[in-house]
Motif scaffolding. Sequence first.
Motif, PDB file in Angstrom:
ATOM      1  N   UNK A   1     -83.130 -87.954  -7.269  1.00 28.37           N
ATOM      2  CA  UNK A   1     -83.593 -86.568  -7.300  1.00 28.37           C
ATOM      3  C   UNK A   1     -84.181 -86.188  -5.952  1.00 28.37           C
ATOM      4  N   UNK A   2     -84.000 -84.919  -5.579  1.00 28.03           N
ATOM      5  CA  UNK A   2     -84.502 -84.400  -4.312  1.00 28.03           C
ATOM      6  C   UNK A   2     -85.807 -83.628  -4.454  1.00 28.03           C
ATOM      7  N   UNK A   3     -86.127 -83.232  -5.672  1.00 25.48           N
ATOM      8  CA  UNK A   3     -87.320 -82.404  -5.894  1.00 25.48           C
ATOM      9  C   UNK A   3     -88.230 -83.066  -6.915  1.00 25.48           C
ATOM     10  N   UNK A   4     -89.516 -83.070  -6.609  1.00 30.38           N
ATOM     11  CA  UNK A   4     -90.490 -83.710  -7.486  1.00 30.38           C
ATOM     12  C   UNK A   4     -90.493 -83.080  -8.868  1.00 30.38           C
ATOM     13  N   UNK A   5     -90.387 -81.758  -8.933  1.00 32.10           N
ATOM     14  CA  UNK A   5     -90.443 -81.082 -10.236  1.00 32.10           C
ATOM     15  C   UNK A   5     -89.289 -81.507 -11.133  1.00 32.10           C
ATOM     16  N   UNK A   6     -88.097 -81.630 -10.548  1.00 27.65           N
ATOM     17  CA  UNK A   6     -86.952 -82.037 -11.365  1.00 27.65           C
ATOM     18  C   UNK A   6     -87.121 -83.459 -11.887  1.00 27.65           C
ATOM     19  N   UNK A   7     -87.633 -84.341 -11.059  1.00 29.49           N
ATOM     20  CA  UNK A   7     -87.833 -85.717 -11.501  1.00 29.49           C
ATOM     21  C   UNK A   7     -88.858 -85.776 -12.630  1.00 29.49           C
ATOM     22  N   UNK A   8     -89.950 -85.042 -12.487  1.00 30.57           N
ATOM     23  CA  UNK A   8     -90.990 -85.096 -13.514  1.00 30.57           C
ATOM     24  C   UNK A   8     -90.548 -84.440 -14.814  1.00 30.57           C
ATOM     25  N   UNK A   9     -89.623 -83.494 -14.743  1.00 30.51           N
ATOM     26  CA  UNK A   9     -89.113 -82.850 -15.961  1.00 30.51           C
ATOM     27  C   UNK A   9     -88.077 -83.719 -16.667  1.00 30.51           C
ATOM     28  N   UNK A  10     -87.229 -84.388 -15.906  1.00 30.15           N
ATOM     29  CA  UNK A  10     -86.132 -85.155 -16.499  1.00 30.15           C
ATOM     30  C   UNK A  10     -86.564 -86.535 -16.988  1.00 30.15           C
TER      31      UNK A  10
ATOM     32  N   UNK B   1     -84.660 -92.750  -8.210  1.00 31.63           N
ATOM     33  CA  UNK B   1     -84.912 -92.841  -6.771  1.00 31.63           C
ATOM     34  C   UNK B   1     -85.207 -91.438  -6.257  1.00 31.63           C
ATOM     35  N   UNK B   2     -86.258 -91.310  -5.462  1.00 30.47           N
ATOM     36  CA  UNK B   2     -86.549 -90.018  -4.848  1.00 30.47           C
ATOM     37  C   UNK B   2     -85.938 -90.022  -3.456  1.00 30.47           C
ATOM     38  N   UNK B   3     -85.035 -89.080  -3.197  1.00 27.53           N
ATOM     39  CA  UNK B   3     -84.243 -89.130  -1.965  1.00 27.53           C
ATOM     40  C   UNK B   3     -84.405 -87.902  -1.082  1.00 27.53           C
ATOM     41  N   UNK B   4     -85.165 -86.905  -1.529  1.00 25.09           N
ATOM     42  CA  UNK B   4     -85.307 -85.679  -0.749  1.00 25.09           C
ATOM     43  C   UNK B   4     -86.564 -85.663   0.088  1.00 25.09           C
TER      44      UNK B   4
ATOM     45  N   UNK C   1     -98.320 -82.988  -1.035  1.00 31.79           N
ATOM     46  CA  UNK C   1     -99.012 -82.555  -2.252  1.00 31.79           C
ATOM     47  C   UNK C   1     -98.205 -82.810  -3.523  1.00 31.79           C
ATOM     48  N   UNK C   2     -96.979 -83.311  -3.379  1.00 35.56           N
ATOM     49  CA  UNK C   2     -96.152 -83.623  -4.545  1.00 35.56           C
ATOM     50  C   UNK C   2     -96.072 -85.127  -4.814  1.00 35.56           C
ATOM     51  N   UNK C   3     -96.639 -85.933  -3.929  1.00 32.34           N
ATOM     52  CA  UNK C   3     -96.549 -87.392  -4.083  1.00 32.34           C
ATOM     53  C   UNK C   3     -97.136 -87.834  -5.421  1.00 32.34           C
TER      54      UNK C   3
ATOM     55  N   UNK D   1     -90.819 -92.956  -9.581  1.00 40.36           N
ATOM     56  CA  UNK D   1     -89.703 -93.339  -8.712  1.00 40.36           C
ATOM     57  C   UNK D   1     -89.754 -94.828  -8.404  1.00 40.36           C
ATOM     58  N   UNK D   2     -88.647 -95.520  -8.666  1.00 38.36           N
ATOM     59  CA  UNK D   2     -88.568 -96.943  -8.325  1.00 38.36           C
ATOM     60  C   UNK D   2     -88.564 -97.135  -6.816  1.00 38.36           C
ATOM     61  N   UNK D   3     -88.048 -96.131  -6.095  1.00 38.27           N
ATOM     62  CA  UNK D   3     -88.026 -96.208  -4.632  1.00 38.27           C
ATOM     63  C   UNK D   3     -88.064 -94.795  -4.062  1.00 38.27           C
ATOM     64  N   UNK D   4     -88.810 -94.624  -2.986  1.00 33.37           N
ATOM     65  CA  UNK D   4     -88.836 -93.365  -2.239  1.00 33.37           C
ATOM     66  C   UNK D   4     -88.058 -93.605  -0.947  1.00 33.37           C
ATOM     67  N   UNK D   5     -86.929 -92.910  -0.797  1.00 35.91           N
ATOM     68  CA  UNK D   5     -86.033 -93.171   0.333  1.00 35.91           C
ATOM     69  C   UNK D   5     -86.404 -92.400   1.590  1.00 35.91           C
ATOM     70  N   UNK D   6     -87.297 -91.456   1.487  1.00 42.18           N
ATOM     71  CA  UNK D   6     -87.418 -90.443   2.540  1.00 42.18           C
ATOM     72  C   UNK D   6     -88.807 -90.372   3.154  1.00 42.18           C
TER      73      UNK D   6
END
Length: 232
Positions: free
Chosen positions: A60-69, A80-83, A88-90, A97-102
Amino acid sequence: MAGDTFTITDGYRRTEEAFREACIAAGRGLGEVKLIAVSKTFPAEAVREAYGLGQRLFGENRAQELTEKQPVLPKDIEWHFIGRLQRNKVKYIIDKAAMIHSVDSAALAREISRQALLKQVEASVLIEVNLDGEETKAGFGAEGLRQGLEEIAALPGVHVLGLMTIGQYHEDPEGSRALFRRMRALRDEAASWAVPGADIRYLSMGMSHDFEAAIAEGADYVRVGTAIFGGR
């Protein structure tokens, strides 16, 4: 893959076959390279469909989408967070997220460390590299990578596992190959520095149009969205 004839099942099967062939051609075991299905802007139902086909890693690229899904989908999905991640969204994704790529700055890494300690988790991260100095992309340049890596790896609660890059789009996927080759060399160089607290193993690079070239040049994670889910 265009128009009304596209289905996620077809897209996933085609991607899976191309992924398999690219691994074989590169002499790499299927377990060596991980396919991340990038589900940004697509609903949970689309993720569930790909999950039903066997996919378990989603990006996911957006924190809101990850937290909703994340709460409404199977618990064995590895997110995985890739965006680009705003500081303030950490707090919203640190334990999801198992891994933050960005991780594109020491300031972001410090906030990841702070939130990881608050939530009592260890954050696995990749350092984002911008080798071409593109103004539209974030990340460390090659010349500043060692200093940034040393600073980030020293932070508590943060485990640096490798590097990530976002390449320029080329009509010909072969146009990305030189960048991927440079990234592999940089990953190997960074590993040789033996920075305390860092375990430089992984390369995250390659997307729908060029993931096969990325696999050939050493990618450990490829991030594929459009080829699986269709156009956005």
